[in-house]
Design a protein around this motif. Sequence first.
Motif, PDB file in Angstrom:
ATOM      1  N   CYS A  66     -71.544 -15.272   1.748  1.00  0.00           N
ATOM      2  CA  CYS A  66     -72.765 -15.118   2.536  1.00  0.00           C
ATOM      3  C   CYS A  66     -73.685 -14.132   1.829  1.00  0.00           C
ATOM      4  CB  CYS A  66     -72.415 -14.605   3.934  1.00  0.00           C
ATOM      5  SG  CYS A  66     -73.857 -14.117   4.929  1.00  0.00           S
ATOM      6  N   GLU A  67     -74.915 -14.541   1.576  1.00  0.00           N
ATOM      7  CA  GLU A  67     -75.844 -13.690   0.829  1.00  0.00           C
ATOM      8  C   GLU A  67     -76.229 -12.441   1.609  1.00  0.00           C
ATOM      9  OE1 GLU A  67     -76.843 -14.171  -2.376  1.00  0.00           O
ATOM     10  OE2 GLU A  67     -75.330 -15.751  -2.310  1.00  0.00           O
ATOM     11  N   ARG A  68     -76.041 -12.455   2.908  1.00  0.00           N
ATOM     12  CA  ARG A  68     -76.407 -11.294   3.741  1.00  0.00           C
ATOM     13  C   ARG A  68     -75.198 -10.375   3.948  1.00  0.00           C
ATOM     14  NH1 ARG A  68     -80.560 -10.742   7.817  1.00  0.00           N
ATOM     15  NH2 ARG A  68     -80.934  -8.470   7.906  1.00  0.00           N
ATOM     16  N   LEU A  69     -74.104 -10.923   4.403  1.00  0.00           N
ATOM     17  CA  LEU A  69     -72.932 -10.115   4.744  1.00  0.00           C
ATOM     18  C   LEU A  69     -71.974  -9.914   3.576  1.00  0.00           C
ATOM     19  CD1 LEU A  69     -72.070 -11.563   8.268  1.00  0.00           C
ATOM     20  CD2 LEU A  69     -73.340  -9.476   7.741  1.00  0.00           C
ATOM     21  N   GLY A  70     -72.065 -10.774   2.562  1.00  0.00           N
ATOM     22  CA  GLY A  70     -71.152 -10.674   1.433  1.00  0.00           C
ATOM     23  C   GLY A  70     -69.751 -11.166   1.726  1.00  0.00           C
ATOM     24  N   THR A  71     -69.556 -11.871   2.837  1.00  0.00           N
ATOM     25  CA  THR A  71     -68.234 -12.404   3.190  1.00  0.00           C
ATOM     26  C   THR A  71     -68.034 -13.750   2.486  1.00  0.00           C
ATOM     27  OG1 THR A  71     -69.268 -13.291   5.198  1.00  0.00           O
ATOM     28  CG2 THR A  71     -68.014 -11.258   5.404  1.00  0.00           C
ATOM     29  N   PRO A  72     -66.842 -13.974   1.917  1.00  0.00           N
ATOM     30  CA  PRO A  72     -66.622 -15.193   1.118  1.00  0.00           C
ATOM     31  C   PRO A  72     -66.519 -16.450   1.976  1.00  0.00           C
ATOM     32  CG  PRO A  72     -64.598 -13.927   1.300  1.00  0.00           C
ATOM     33  CD  PRO A  72     -65.669 -13.087   1.925  1.00  0.00           C
ATOM     34  N   PHE A  73     -66.987 -17.560   1.408  1.00  0.00           N
ATOM     35  CA  PHE A  73     -66.821 -18.875   2.020  1.00  0.00           C
ATOM     36  C   PHE A  73     -65.542 -19.517   1.490  1.00  0.00           C
ATOM     37  CE2 PHE A  73     -71.640 -18.814   2.209  1.00  0.00           C
ATOM     38  CZ  PHE A  73     -71.689 -18.631   3.584  1.00  0.00           C
ATOM     39  N   ALA A  74     -64.897 -20.312   2.325  1.00  0.00           N
ATOM     40  CA  ALA A  74     -63.669 -20.987   1.915  1.00  0.00           C
ATOM     41  C   ALA A  74     -63.949 -22.071   0.889  1.00  0.00           C
ATOM     42  CB  ALA A  74     -62.960 -21.573   3.135  1.00  0.00           C
ATOM     43  N   VAL A  75     -65.117 -22.711   0.993  1.00  0.00           N
ATOM     44  CA  VAL A  75     -65.495 -23.778   0.050  1.00  0.00           C
ATOM     45  C   VAL A  75     -66.924 -23.530  -0.429  1.00  0.00           C
ATOM     46  CG1 VAL A  75     -63.955 -25.491   1.069  1.00  0.00           C
ATOM     47  CG2 VAL A  75     -66.288 -25.272   1.935  1.00  0.00           C
ATOM     48  N   SER A  83     -73.934 -17.044   6.408  1.00  0.00           N
ATOM     49  CA  SER A  83     -72.818 -17.418   7.274  1.00  0.00           C
ATOM     50  C   SER A  83     -73.299 -17.518   8.717  1.00  0.00           C
ATOM     51  CB  SER A  83     -71.715 -16.352   7.181  1.00  0.00           C
ATOM     52  OG  SER A  83     -72.203 -15.108   7.650  1.00  0.00           O
ATOM     53  N   PRO A  84     -72.565 -18.244   9.566  1.00  0.00           N
ATOM     54  CA  PRO A  84     -72.930 -18.301  10.984  1.00  0.00           C
ATOM     55  C   PRO A  84     -73.023 -16.913  11.619  1.00  0.00           C
ATOM     56  CG  PRO A  84     -71.302 -19.993  10.465  1.00  0.00           C
ATOM     57  CD  PRO A  84     -71.438 -19.140   9.238  1.00  0.00           C
ATOM     58  N   ILE A  87     -76.353 -15.313  10.832  1.00  0.00           N
ATOM     59  CA  ILE A  87     -77.455 -15.964  11.544  1.00  0.00           C
ATOM     60  C   ILE A  87     -77.451 -15.580  13.023  1.00  0.00           C
ATOM     61  CG2 ILE A  87     -78.393 -18.210  12.247  1.00  0.00           C
ATOM     62  CD1 ILE A  87     -77.228 -19.342   9.615  1.00  0.00           C
ATOM     63  N   ALA A  88     -76.249 -15.571  13.626  1.00  0.00           N
ATOM     64  CA  ALA A  88     -76.148 -15.282  15.055  1.00  0.00           C
ATOM     65  C   ALA A  88     -76.400 -13.814  15.370  1.00  0.00           C
ATOM     66  CB  ALA A  88     -74.764 -15.693  15.563  1.00  0.00           C
ATOM     67  N   ASP A  89     -75.986 -12.935  14.473  1.00  0.00           N
ATOM     68  CA  ASP A  89     -76.115 -11.489  14.721  1.00  0.00           C
ATOM     69  C   ASP A  89     -76.502 -10.786  13.417  1.00  0.00           C
ATOM     70  OD1 ASP A  89     -76.044  -9.002  15.905  1.00  0.00           O
ATOM     71  OD2 ASP A  89     -73.853  -8.814  15.796  1.00  0.00           O
ATOM     72  N   PRO A  90     -77.765 -10.891  13.015  1.00  0.00           N
ATOM     73  CA  PRO A  90     -78.186 -10.323  11.715  1.00  0.00           C
ATOM     74  C   PRO A  90     -77.958  -8.812  11.671  1.00  0.00           C
ATOM     75  CG  PRO A  90     -79.882 -11.762  12.639  1.00  0.00           C
ATOM     76  CD  PRO A  90     -78.881 -11.536  13.725  1.00  0.00           C
ATOM     77  N   PRO A  91     -77.427  -8.327  10.570  1.00  0.00           N
ATOM     78  CA  PRO A  91     -77.201  -6.885  10.449  1.00  0.00           C
ATOM     79  C   PRO A  91     -78.508  -6.137  10.184  1.00  0.00           C
ATOM     80  CG  PRO A  91     -76.651  -7.955   8.389  1.00  0.00           C
ATOM     81  CD  PRO A  91     -76.994  -9.060   9.360  1.00  0.00           C
ATOM     82  N   VAL A 255     -63.574  -5.635   5.172  1.00  0.00           N
ATOM     83  CA  VAL A 255     -62.690  -6.426   6.019  1.00  0.00           C
ATOM     84  C   VAL A 255     -63.264  -7.824   6.136  1.00  0.00           C
ATOM     85  CG1 VAL A 255     -61.802  -6.704   8.366  1.00  0.00           C
ATOM     86  CG2 VAL A 255     -61.843  -4.441   7.293  1.00  0.00           C
ATOM     87  N   VAL A 256     -62.419  -8.825   5.919  1.00  0.00           N
ATOM     88  CA  VAL A 256     -62.819 -10.214   6.056  1.00  0.00           C
ATOM     89  C   VAL A 256     -61.941 -10.834   7.132  1.00  0.00           C
ATOM     90  CG1 VAL A 256     -63.034 -12.457   4.911  1.00  0.00           C
ATOM     91  CG2 VAL A 256     -63.530 -10.353   3.633  1.00  0.00           C
ATOM     92  N   ALA A 257     -62.564 -11.239   8.223  1.00  0.00           N
ATOM     93  CA  ALA A 257     -61.795 -11.776   9.350  1.00  0.00           C
ATOM     94  C   ALA A 257     -61.067 -13.046   8.976  1.00  0.00           C
ATOM     95  CB  ALA A 257     -62.715 -12.028  10.546  1.00  0.00           C
ATOM     96  N   GLU A 258     -61.780 -13.923   8.278  1.00  0.00           N
ATOM     97  CA  GLU A 258     -61.163 -15.192   7.874  1.00  0.00           C
ATOM     98  C   GLU A 258     -61.415 -15.378   6.394  1.00  0.00           C
ATOM     99  OE1 GLU A 258     -62.546 -18.438  10.182  1.00  0.00           O
ATOM    100  OE2 GLU A 258     -61.921 -17.577  12.084  1.00  0.00           O
TER     101      GLU A 258
END
Length: 259
Positions: A66-75, A83-84, A87-91, A255-258
């Motif tokens: 994710c370009e905003r949160l830096g959390t990795p995508f699975a694919v 990431s969703p 979008i849902a809760d912008p930092p 921390v990466v939740a998923e």
Amino acid sequence: MAEFVRSGWLRRSAEVLHGRAGAVASRLVGLIYPPTCIACGHATAEPHGVCAACWRELPFITRPYCERLGTPFAVDLGGPLLSPAAIADPPVFERARAVARYDGTARELVHRLKYGDRLELGKAMGRMMTTAGAELFAEAALIVPVPLHPRRLWSRRFNQAMVLSQEVARRSGLRCDGLVLHRRKNTRPQVGLTRVERAANLQGAFHVPDNRRLAGERVILVDDVLTTGATANAACRALLRGGASHVDILTFARVVAEA
């Protein structure tokens, strides 16, 4: 004139000899105390480094993320994406970048730096952070560590975020200022708190003194770990109120939740 030439020659000769003496001393130290891996203690080629085995065990975060949160995508879905969650809760911050997931070897290194007084780990960790955050440096003017409250700083004796900030600043060429952001509230640990409780806990925790106005500068906020983002958001709000135009986050782990 001759005296000037002689004095200049002597000065340069002394500098060369001093440099060679330093190199010889470094080699001798390396023979007596060979460099070891900062994670497992096995021999390495370079000081303040990670051996090949531990390098493979580090859970690095690389694109796609994710370009905003830096959390990795699975694919890899192609192209820069949000990431969703972003979008849902912008930092409050613009972008977050981290070296690795807060797991395994990365978690161990963070704990050794923070709780084991292993300040020398800041060199290797800061070097990796400089690589992970390379895209942030072009537009940034200032690096700011997440501050500790004076009581916590007194008990811990150092701020791990400052250790990392100084190394990142040295390698990136940016200015580091640990006095820009103050922590005036000694908050209780965030672990176990709900989202609402975390926000209340950090309400008014940070501020930028009036004499440290940021005048539209783009800031990189540095910490060891990004967890829920509550602390980062609270610190970013204070920096923006203090005059920063944008704030990016750079940490060693997150921390990466998923995964």
